[in-house]
Design an enzyme around this catalytic site. Sequence first.
Site, PDB file in Angstrom:
ATOM      1  NE  ARG A 181     -25.237   8.989  15.449  1.00  0.00           N
ATOM      2  CZ  ARG A 181     -26.100   8.979  14.707  1.00  0.00           C
ATOM      3  NH1 ARG A 181     -27.551  10.017  14.835  1.00  0.00           N
ATOM      4  NH2 ARG A 181     -27.200   7.661  14.786  1.00  0.00           N
TER       5      ARG A 181
ATOM      6  CE  LYS B 162     -45.255  -1.704  21.590  1.00  0.00           C
ATOM      7  NZ  LYS B 162     -46.260  -0.480  20.983  1.00  0.00           N
TER       8      LYS B 162
ATOM      9  N   GLY C  84     -29.827   2.658  19.092  1.00  0.00           N
ATOM     10  CA  GLY C  84     -30.147   3.012  20.438  1.00  0.00           C
ATOM     11  C   GLY C  84     -30.138   3.335  21.873  1.00  0.00           C
TER      12      GLY C  84
ATOM     13  N   GLY D  86     -31.346   3.250  13.802  1.00  0.00           N
ATOM     14  CA  GLY D  86     -32.184   2.417  11.900  1.00  0.00           C
ATOM     15  C   GLY D  86     -31.637   1.261  11.485  1.00  0.00           C
TER      16      GLY D  86
HETATM   17  C1  3PG Z   1     -30.470   8.843  13.404  1.00  0.00           C
HETATM   18  O1  3PG Z   1     -30.462   9.745  14.009  1.00  0.00           O
HETATM   19  O2  3PG Z   1     -30.628   7.078  13.110  1.00  0.00           O
HETATM   20  C2  3PG Z   1     -29.623   9.202  11.719  1.00  0.00           C
HETATM   21  O3  3PG Z   1     -28.418  10.182  12.265  1.00  0.00           O
HETATM   22  C3  3PG Z   1     -31.352   8.784  11.362  1.00  0.00           C
HETATM   23  O4  3PG Z   1     -31.757   9.655  11.516  1.00  0.00           O
HETATM   24  P1  3PG Z   1     -33.379  10.191  11.069  1.00  0.00           P
HETATM   25  O5  3PG Z   1     -33.988   8.338  11.786  1.00  0.00           O
HETATM   26  O6  3PG Z   1     -34.101  11.209  11.014  1.00  0.00           O
HETATM   27  O7  3PG Z   1     -33.834   9.289   9.228  1.00  0.00           O
END
Ligand code: 3PG
Length: 401
Positions: A37, A199, A356, A379
Amino acid sequence: MTAFRTLDDLDVAGKRVLVRVDFNVPMENGVVTDATRIERALPTLQDLLKRGTKVILLSHYGRPKGKADPALSLRPLLQPLENLLKGRKVAFAEDCIGAPAEEAVAQLNDGEVLLLENLRFHEGEEANEDAFADSLAKLGDLYVNDAFSTAHRAHASVEALARRLPAAAGRLMQEELEHLEKALENPERPVAAIVGGAKVSTKLELLGNLVEKVQLLVIGGGMANTFLHAFGVPVGASLCEKDMAETVEDIVRRAKQADCDILLPTDAVVAEKLAPNTPHDVVAVRDVPDDRMILDVGPMTSEQIRKRLGDCRTLVWNGPLGAFETQPFDAGTNVVAEAVADLTAEGRLLSVAGGGDTVSALARAGVLDRLSYVSAAGGAFLEWMEGKTLPGVQALRDSAG
Ligand code: 3PG
Ligand code: MG
């Protein structure tokens, strides 16, 4: 898609530029274990430094819930950041607002970098609070958001701040948005999606959005078992959400209406337990024994997927097809990943992946740099696949007028 400004539209020389990055990197005992990152923020940082900017980096780290927590300090990132910037010194401020931040900014010269302490040490960050955003805005003349992976959070450094200063997307944010647009918003058809993972319940909205947008939906991973079960196919001891049958029927109905073809596994790799190199067999999905669990798609299925992708022009991929972290249940994902990489190299497929687990699975398959684009986001990539407007992206668009 409404346009947003980029670094090309900002006159940054001699300015204090607040750059929102996502330095939420994996760390163990205060040592960064994966600097991807940070690396992906470099094009923006180098561009700004070359143009004589005072670069002020803003990031969150972990989830400290609005209180300072030394274990979640951004300080351990200084060294890796300096190394990646080829030995350039990076200053650090003990707090992201108030006197420590203001003094550190005042000492900054053109072409220098300052990293501010974890934004989430203040409640105002996650609360998207005006007063906190004002305190941040005071530190800079311009705002650049290079954190697509945090764009799904309506937090002060992502949302409110973008409305307080002239704002633009950084290079990584720009790259993400341009590729994602080509993949789902304005794609070349036919479009396929591969959705895997454990899921159905965590990917309901995503599936609902995709059936409207893609012509082929390939379902793999544990969630394929839930689909098979809903169709009356017994899945033995497999991971399966039996209470999701009605939801699955609804997704299938919507897919039919939208002319989206759903491709489910026809054969599977089964074993008694999930363990490395445990005895396993390939069976037709109709013949999964009661005491076995499905841990991967079978070779017939991966071949079918490969063939069908050959007729598509665009692919969006989220979620592995099997229990890829445990050999040999990574085989299905690897075969399909290889096929996607080949079709991409031949210029027949624009391939975009994210999330991820997906990135780890594609890295293991050795295709990370052979897809058209792999998103840095987890996310945020999912919420984008769900068709949601990401607050951080919306703020950038609004600021472009
Ligand atoms: C992540 O790692 O998905 C982002 O940095 C967002 O982090 P968070 O889910 O804690 O908001
Ligand atoms: Mg997360």
